[in-house]
Write an enzyme that holds these catalytic residues in place. Sequence first.
Site, PDB file in Angstrom:
ATOM      1  N   GLU A  70       0.837  -1.210   0.000  1.00  0.00           N
ATOM      2  CA  GLU A  70       0.000   0.000   0.000  1.00  0.00           C
ATOM      3  C   GLU A  70       0.869   1.256   0.000  1.00  0.00           C
ATOM      4  O   GLU A  70       1.741   1.435   0.862  1.00  0.00           O
ATOM      5  CB  GLU A  70      -0.937   0.024   1.222  1.00  0.00           C
ATOM      6  CG  GLU A  70      -1.845   1.251   1.189  1.00  0.00           C
ATOM      7  CD  GLU A  70      -2.990   1.226   2.191  1.00  0.00           C
ATOM      8  OE1 GLU A  70      -3.312   0.135   2.718  1.00  0.00           O
ATOM      9  OE2 GLU A  70      -3.557   2.304   2.445  1.00  0.00           O
ATOM     10  N   GLU A  95       4.571   5.325   3.886  1.00  0.00           N
ATOM     11  CA  GLU A  95       3.960   6.623   4.203  1.00  0.00           C
ATOM     12  C   GLU A  95       5.026   7.536   4.811  1.00  0.00           C
ATOM     13  O   GLU A  95       5.538   7.256   5.897  1.00  0.00           O
ATOM     14  CB  GLU A  95       2.799   6.424   5.189  1.00  0.00           C
ATOM     15  CG  GLU A  95       2.140   7.705   5.685  1.00  0.00           C
ATOM     16  CD  GLU A  95       1.663   8.608   4.544  1.00  0.00           C
ATOM     17  OE1 GLU A  95       0.717   8.237   3.854  1.00  0.00           O
ATOM     18  OE2 GLU A  95       2.269   9.684   4.337  1.00  0.00           O
ATOM     19  N   ASP A 122       9.168   7.556   0.876  1.00  0.00           N
ATOM     20  CA  ASP A 122       8.572   7.484  -0.458  1.00  0.00           C
ATOM     21  C   ASP A 122       8.578   6.037  -0.989  1.00  0.00           C
ATOM     22  O   ASP A 122       9.647   5.420  -1.094  1.00  0.00           O
ATOM     23  CB  ASP A 122       9.414   8.406  -1.365  1.00  0.00           C
ATOM     24  CG  ASP A 122       8.800   8.638  -2.717  1.00  0.00           C
ATOM     25  OD1 ASP A 122       8.171   7.714  -3.262  1.00  0.00           O
ATOM     26  OD2 ASP A 122       8.959   9.758  -3.233  1.00  0.00           O
ATOM     27  N   ASP A 144      -2.799  11.923  -3.284  1.00  0.00           N
ATOM     28  CA  ASP A 144      -2.865  13.385  -3.376  1.00  0.00           C
ATOM     29  C   ASP A 144      -3.241  13.750  -4.807  1.00  0.00           C
ATOM     30  O   ASP A 144      -2.585  13.316  -5.753  1.00  0.00           O
ATOM     31  CB  ASP A 144      -1.503  13.990  -3.024  1.00  0.00           C
ATOM     32  CG  ASP A 144      -1.138  13.735  -1.570  1.00  0.00           C
ATOM     33  OD1 ASP A 144      -2.028  13.832  -0.707  1.00  0.00           O
ATOM     34  OD2 ASP A 144       0.037  13.428  -1.292  1.00  0.00           O
ATOM     35  N   ASP A 180     -11.701  10.526  -4.829  1.00  0.00           N
ATOM     36  CA  ASP A 180     -12.946  11.300  -4.882  1.00  0.00           C
ATOM     37  C   ASP A 180     -12.741  12.530  -5.768  1.00  0.00           C
ATOM     38  O   ASP A 180     -13.603  13.394  -5.829  1.00  0.00           O
ATOM     39  CB  ASP A 180     -13.363  11.749  -3.478  1.00  0.00           C
ATOM     40  CG  ASP A 180     -12.309  12.636  -2.833  1.00  0.00           C
ATOM     41  OD1 ASP A 180     -11.108  12.402  -3.081  1.00  0.00           O
ATOM     42  OD2 ASP A 180     -12.674  13.562  -2.089  1.00  0.00           O
ATOM     43  N   THR A 218     -11.041   4.144   4.338  1.00  0.00           N
ATOM     44  CA  THR A 218      -9.960   4.881   4.993  1.00  0.00           C
ATOM     45  C   THR A 218     -10.547   6.139   5.630  1.00  0.00           C
ATOM     46  O   THR A 218     -11.685   6.510   5.367  1.00  0.00           O
ATOM     47  CB  THR A 218      -8.890   5.299   3.973  1.00  0.00           C
ATOM     48  OG1 THR A 218      -9.449   6.291   3.120  1.00  0.00           O
ATOM     49  CG2 THR A 218      -8.400   4.131   3.160  1.00  0.00           C
ATOM     50  N   ARG A 219      -9.751   6.783   6.456  1.00  0.00           N
ATOM     51  CA  ARG A 219     -10.226   7.995   7.128  1.00  0.00           C
ATOM     52  C   ARG A 219     -10.511   9.089   6.098  1.00  0.00           C
ATOM     53  O   ARG A 219     -11.523   9.771   6.146  1.00  0.00           O
ATOM     54  CB  ARG A 219      -9.165   8.493   8.119  1.00  0.00           C
ATOM     55  CG  ARG A 219      -9.674   9.493   9.133  1.00  0.00           C
ATOM     56  CD  ARG A 219      -8.792   9.447  10.340  1.00  0.00           C
ATOM     57  NE  ARG A 219      -7.422   9.799   9.997  1.00  0.00           N
ATOM     58  CZ  ARG A 219      -6.905  11.020  10.153  1.00  0.00           C
ATOM     59  NH1 ARG A 219      -7.628  11.990  10.626  1.00  0.00           N
ATOM     60  NH2 ARG A 219      -5.660  11.268   9.836  1.00  0.00           N
ATOM     61  N   TYR A 220      -9.613   9.170   5.128  1.00  0.00           N
ATOM     62  CA  TYR A 220      -9.772  10.171   4.079  1.00  0.00           C
ATOM     63  C   TYR A 220     -11.083   9.921   3.325  1.00  0.00           C
ATOM     64  O   TYR A 220     -11.836  10.837   3.021  1.00  0.00           O
ATOM     65  CB  TYR A 220      -8.578  10.094   3.121  1.00  0.00           C
ATOM     66  CG  TYR A 220      -8.579  11.195   2.116  1.00  0.00           C
ATOM     67  CD1 TYR A 220      -7.954  12.406   2.383  1.00  0.00           C
ATOM     68  CD2 TYR A 220      -9.241  11.044   0.911  1.00  0.00           C
ATOM     69  CE1 TYR A 220      -7.982  13.434   1.460  1.00  0.00           C
ATOM     70  CE2 TYR A 220      -9.277  12.060  -0.016  1.00  0.00           C
ATOM     71  CZ  TYR A 220      -8.638  13.252   0.265  1.00  0.00           C
ATOM     72  OH  TYR A 220      -8.679  14.271  -0.648  1.00  0.00           O
ATOM     73  N   GLU A 221     -11.362   8.649   3.078  1.00  0.00           N
ATOM     74  CA  GLU A 221     -12.567   8.294   2.351  1.00  0.00           C
ATOM     75  C   GLU A 221     -13.821   8.686   3.135  1.00  0.00           C
ATOM     76  O   GLU A 221     -14.798   9.167   2.564  1.00  0.00           O
ATOM     77  CB  GLU A 221     -12.567   6.787   2.110  1.00  0.00           C
ATOM     78  CG  GLU A 221     -13.791   6.282   1.398  1.00  0.00           C
ATOM     79  CD  GLU A 221     -13.709   4.776   1.152  1.00  0.00           C
ATOM     80  OE1 GLU A 221     -12.711   4.157   1.560  1.00  0.00           O
ATOM     81  OE2 GLU A 221     -14.643   4.244   0.553  1.00  0.00           O
TER      82      GLU A 221
HETATM   83  C1  SAM Z   1      -4.687  12.103   0.554  1.00  0.00           C
HETATM   84  S1  SAM Z   1      -3.705  11.116   1.571  1.00  0.00           S
HETATM   85  C2  SAM Z   1      -4.656   9.595   1.665  1.00  0.00           C
HETATM   86  C3  SAM Z   1      -4.220   8.712   2.791  1.00  0.00           C
HETATM   87  C4  SAM Z   1      -4.909   7.345   2.878  1.00  0.00           C
HETATM   88  N1  SAM Z   1      -4.616   6.522   1.712  1.00  0.00           N
HETATM   89  C5  SAM Z   1      -6.391   7.487   3.089  1.00  0.00           C
HETATM   90  O1  SAM Z   1      -7.150   7.160   2.149  1.00  0.00           O
HETATM   91  O2  SAM Z   1      -6.816   7.928   4.171  1.00  0.00           O
HETATM   92  C6  SAM Z   1      -2.359  10.637   0.479  1.00  0.00           C
HETATM   93  C7  SAM Z   1      -1.163  10.085   1.218  1.00  0.00           C
HETATM   94  O3  SAM Z   1      -0.204   9.593   0.296  1.00  0.00           O
HETATM   95  C8  SAM Z   1       1.081   9.846   0.832  1.00  0.00           C
HETATM   96  N2  SAM Z   1       2.039   9.800  -0.290  1.00  0.00           N
HETATM   97  C9  SAM Z   1       2.117  10.658  -1.328  1.00  0.00           C
HETATM   98  N3  SAM Z   1       3.104  10.293  -2.166  1.00  0.00           N
HETATM   99  C10 SAM Z   1       3.661   9.176  -1.643  1.00  0.00           C
HETATM  100  C11 SAM Z   1       4.733   8.334  -2.039  1.00  0.00           C
HETATM  101  N4  SAM Z   1       5.441   8.583  -3.157  1.00  0.00           N
HETATM  102  N5  SAM Z   1       5.044   7.271  -1.269  1.00  0.00           N
HETATM  103  C12 SAM Z   1       4.344   7.017  -0.143  1.00  0.00           C
HETATM  104  N6  SAM Z   1       3.316   7.782   0.288  1.00  0.00           N
HETATM  105  C13 SAM Z   1       2.979   8.844  -0.451  1.00  0.00           C
HETATM  106  C14 SAM Z   1       0.953  11.212   1.492  1.00  0.00           C
HETATM  107  O4  SAM Z   1       1.931  11.432   2.489  1.00  0.00           O
HETATM  108  C15 SAM Z   1      -0.461  11.129   2.082  1.00  0.00           C
HETATM  109  O5  SAM Z   1      -0.450  10.689   3.415  1.00  0.00           O
END
Ligand code: SAM
Length: 246
Positions: A70, A95, A122, A144, A180, A218-221
């Site tokens: 993930e 993350e 990353d 993002d 979304d 997920t929380r974001y969802e």
């Molecule tokens: C909008 S949040 C969504 C988090 C989670 N998936 C959720 O649905 O609640 C996007 C997440 O992706 C992470 N992220 C962005 N680019 C990434 C990368 N290249 N590798 C790992 N994580 C990354 C960001 O730090 C952020 O926490």
Amino acid sequence: MTADSDAPDKEKGASSQAAARLPFYGRRQGHKLRPARQDLIDTYLPTIRVDPRGSLVDLFPDRLKELWFEVGFGGGEHLAQQARAHPDIGFIGCEPFKNGVASLLSALKSHDVRNVRVYDDDARHLFAMLPEASLDRFFVLFPDPWPKTRHHKRRFINPENLNHIARLLKDGGALRVASDHMDYVRWALFHVLSHPDFEWTARRPGDWRTPPADWIATRYEEKALAGDRPAYLCFRRRRRSLGDGA
Ligand SMILES: C[S@@+](CC[C@H](N)C(=O)[O-])C[C@H]1O[C@@H](n2cnc3c(N)ncnc32)[C@H](O)[C@@H]1O
């Protein structure tokens, strides 16, 4: 969780060669962690942290049925629950946001979940260490969206990352993308369906509006559900043809 800046992150990972080549533009830390959470980062994380220079065998010495990956697990709700539901499957979660990593560690610890390994940076740094056809599922949940046109090149779903994901997934392996953000949904569909190694598993119009049966929100969802309805895109990695090298 987007950072509206053109300057790549300058923290720890950025000093390594890989990070300099692959700038990460998101947030690495929010509020100061409570001592118990900081302690999880200092003492528990090192015991389950993925070393990008290590090998998969060291990471999961016991035989596992499958390996799921993930990217950007946020607070780790999906990852922790999937891992609890599937103790015979190994999970790698990535993350860079420290507060999210601490939340995941807290959930893993309190439920004694042992089949998760964490990379607090990353996800792209791990691509090289993972062998071809080593993953059964790859999740990109609510990435993002980077809505500005000049930031589209930062989107995780892009031709370069799709080449890596196609190499890593086994034949028939699943790529799940949820968002979304409808422009991102169109972007993801365009890029994944333009890639020769993926096919969309949707059967009926509207399939993409319904989460798969084993979906975990997920929380974001949960926040997103108050606004635009999310799209759930499920793709299958096509079978390699003879001579593809896997
Ligand atoms: C909008 S949040 C969504 C988090 C989670 N998936 C959720 O649905 O609640 C996007 C997440 O992706 C992470 N992220 C962005 N680019 C990434 C990368 N290249 N590798 C790992 N994580 C990354 C960001 O730090 C952020 O926490």
